[in-house]
Design a protein around this motif. Structure first.
Motif, mmCIF file in Angstrom:
data_model
loop_
_atom_site.group_PDB
_atom_site.id
_atom_site.type_symbol
_atom_site.label_atom_id
_atom_site.label_comp_id
_atom_site.label_asym_id
_atom_site.label_seq_id
_atom_site.Cartn_x
_atom_site.Cartn_y
_atom_site.Cartn_z
ATOM 1 N N ARG A 77 75.075 44.197 91.447
ATOM 2 C CA ARG A 77 75.967 43.310 92.193
ATOM 3 C C ARG A 77 76.870 42.483 91.270
ATOM 4 N N ASP A 78 76.341 42.031 90.141
ATOM 5 C CA ASP A 78 77.088 41.085 89.306
ATOM 6 C C ASP A 78 77.784 41.727 88.112
ATOM 7 N N VAL A 79 77.463 42.988 87.820
ATOM 8 C CA VAL A 79 78.089 43.649 86.673
ATOM 9 C C VAL A 79 78.836 44.917 87.096
ATOM 10 N N LEU A 80 78.122 45.875 87.674
ATOM 11 C CA LEU A 80 78.748 47.168 87.945
ATOM 12 C C LEU A 80 79.786 47.104 89.059
ATOM 13 N N LEU A 81 79.476 46.426 90.150
ATOM 14 C CA LEU A 81 80.451 46.344 91.237
ATOM 15 C C LEU A 81 81.737 45.637 90.814
ATOM 16 N N PRO A 82 81.654 44.471 90.136
ATOM 17 C CA PRO A 82 82.904 43.851 89.662
ATOM 18 C C PRO A 82 83.669 44.736 88.682
ATOM 19 N N HIS A 137 84.316 59.262 96.350
ATOM 20 C CA HIS A 137 83.818 58.053 95.682
ATOM 21 C C HIS A 137 82.428 57.704 96.224
ATOM 22 N N ASP A 138 81.428 57.847 95.383
ATOM 23 C CA ASP A 138 80.054 57.693 95.870
ATOM 24 C C ASP A 138 79.227 56.674 95.093
ATOM 25 N N LEU A 139 79.835 55.957 94.148
ATOM 26 C CA LEU A 139 79.037 55.064 93.306
ATOM 27 C C LEU A 139 78.409 53.927 94.108
ATOM 28 N N ALA A 140 79.172 53.337 95.027
ATOM 29 C CA ALA A 140 78.616 52.255 95.841
ATOM 30 C C ALA A 140 77.485 52.772 96.728
ATOM 31 N N LEU A 141 77.616 53.990 97.208
ATOM 32 C CA LEU A 141 76.563 54.576 98.045
ATOM 33 C C LEU A 141 75.294 54.814 97.232
ATOM 34 N N LEU A 142 75.455 55.236 95.991
ATOM 35 C CA LEU A 142 74.298 55.382 95.107
ATOM 36 C C LEU A 142 73.589 54.038 94.921
ATOM 37 N N MET A 143 74.360 52.984 94.715
ATOM 38 C CA MET A 143 73.768 51.654 94.550
ATOM 39 C C MET A 143 73.003 51.240 95.808
ATOM 40 N N PHE A 144 73.610 51.485 96.960
ATOM 41 C CA PHE A 144 72.953 51.169 98.228
ATOM 42 C C PHE A 144 71.601 51.869 98.315
ATOM 43 N N GLY A 145 71.559 53.140 97.994
ATOM 44 C CA GLY A 145 70.309 53.886 98.065
ATOM 45 C C GLY A 145 69.266 53.404 97.075
ATOM 46 N N ILE A 146 69.709 53.046 95.878
ATOM 47 C CA ILE A 146 68.774 52.551 94.862
ATOM 48 C C ILE A 146 68.073 51.283 95.345
ATOM 49 N N VAL A 147 68.850 50.350 95.883
ATOM 50 C CA VAL A 147 68.266 49.096 96.347
ATOM 51 C C VAL A 147 67.383 49.335 97.563
ATOM 52 N N LEU A 148 67.823 50.177 98.483
ATOM 53 C CA LEU A 148 67.020 50.461 99.670
ATOM 54 C C LEU A 148 65.668 51.053 99.270
ATOM 55 N N HIS A 149 65.673 51.944 98.285
ATOM 56 C CA HIS A 149 64.405 52.543 97.828
ATOM 57 C C HIS A 149 63.497 51.498 97.201
ATOM 58 N N ALA A 208 80.185 52.319 106.157
ATOM 59 C CA ALA A 208 80.345 51.452 104.988
ATOM 60 C C ALA A 208 81.608 51.808 104.226
ATOM 61 N N GLY A 209 81.948 50.945 103.292
ATOM 62 C CA GLY A 209 83.118 51.159 102.465
ATOM 63 C C GLY A 209 84.347 50.491 103.047
ATOM 64 N N PRO A 229 77.145 46.745 98.770
ATOM 65 C CA PRO A 229 76.017 47.644 99.038
ATOM 66 C C PRO A 229 74.651 47.045 98.726
ATOM 67 N N VAL A 230 74.569 46.181 97.735
ATOM 68 C CA VAL A 230 73.282 45.558 97.414
ATOM 69 C C VAL A 230 72.846 44.637 98.552
ATOM 70 N N THR A 231 73.759 43.786 99.006
ATOM 71 C CA THR A 231 73.448 42.861 100.090
ATOM 72 C C THR A 231 73.100 43.604 101.366
ATOM 73 N N GLU A 232 73.863 44.646 101.705
ATOM 74 C CA GLU A 232 73.602 45.390 102.938
ATOM 75 C C GLU A 232 72.255 46.104 102.881
ATOM 76 N N ALA A 233 71.912 46.663 101.740
ATOM 77 C CA ALA A 233 70.616 47.321 101.611
ATOM 78 C C ALA A 233 69.483 46.320 101.781
ATOM 79 N N GLN A 234 69.629 45.148 101.215
ATOM 80 C CA GLN A 234 68.607 44.115 101.364
ATOM 81 C C GLN A 234 68.485 43.666 102.816
ATOM 82 N N ARG A 235 69.605 43.512 103.487
ATOM 83 C CA ARG A 235 69.577 43.099 104.891
ATOM 84 C C ARG A 235 68.855 44.119 105.746
#
Length: 239
Positions: A77-82, A137-149, A208-209, A229-235
């Motif tokens: 959330r604080d490094v890769l997304l920005p 473009h799938d990088l944000a989706l990968l992040m979403f899945g990582i956090v959800l897992h 999403a997106g 994606p991090v926030t949405e996965a947590q929610r």
């Protein structure tokens, strides 16, 4: 304060000594927090510079330090997304080369894929993740899945440019608890309203997106995942 009283100090002296100790602890905590933030910013800058210079060893080393010192959620959330947002802006402005954009995207994708390894294991709810037809473009989706897992979900990842009918078939076959479809531009969803509505009747659907809108979500019976994606996965995980 009790320890100072036992040592023979007066009540006033003991109170002052306890207050001084509390101030020292607070100052130390503030210094640690500041160092933590400075470390994150420094590693992030090193990663960005290495990626811009097509320096694979340097970028990997910076990512190693980030992942060793901070949580996955913080790094994403604080490094890769920005960084990716800035990379996209520079791409639109023509200030980054095709080679530079491809290098950075592919390096980060490979690193995220390595973190995602094994995310299909477990007994938690099952999420099916895909990009809309024509979307690469799938990088944000990968992040979403990582956090959800990390919150116990199992992830089945279909990736880029997935036909909606194939997503529906797979969701039904594997009894998915959630399907997420993402796109960075609204045109990727053009002509798909009826297909998305049918998909939403098969499985709870998240859109999403930047290409997803509240109007499209309302028209299809889907849920708009408008935050990062991090926030949405947590929610979703904590719902």
């Amino acid at each position: 304060m009790q320890a100072h009283l036992a040592a023979g100090l007066s009540a006033a002296e003991a109170a002052q000594a306890a207050l001084n100790e509390a101030k020292m602890v607070t100052a130390a905590t503030d210094t640690t927090a500041a160092g933590h933030r400075d470390g994150l910013a420094g590693y992030a800058q090193a990663m960005a510079q290495s990626l811009d210079q097509l320096d694979e060893p340097g970028a990997q080393a910076a990512l190693d330090l980030l992942l060793a010192g901070f949580t996955i959620e913080t790094v994403l959330r604080d490094v890769l997304l920005p960084y990716l947002h800035d990379l996209g802006d520079r791409w639109e402005q023509g200030t980054v080369s095709i080679a530079g954009e491809h290098f950075a995207s592919n390096l980060l994708r490979s690193r995220l894929a390595s973190i995602a390894r094994g995310w299909g294991y477990g007994r938690g709810p099952r999420a099916l993740l895909a990009c809309a037809p024509g979307e690469e473009h799938d990088l944000a989706l990968l992040m979403f899945g990582i956090v959800l897992h990390r919150y116990g979900w199992r992830v089945q990842y279909l990736g880029a440019s997935t036909p909606v009918a194939e997503l529906a078939r797979t969701a039904a076959e594997f009894r998915a608890d959630l399907a997420v479809l993402t796109a960075v531009t609204p045109d990727r969803f053009d002509g798909l309203t009826a297909d998305l509505a049918r998909l939403a009747r098969v499985v709870p659907l998240g859109l999403a997106g930047a290409g997803a809108t509240q109007a499209l979500a309302a028209a299809t019976g889907a849920r708009l995942l408008a935050a990062d994606p991090v926030t949405e996965a947590q929610r979703i995980a904590m719902a």
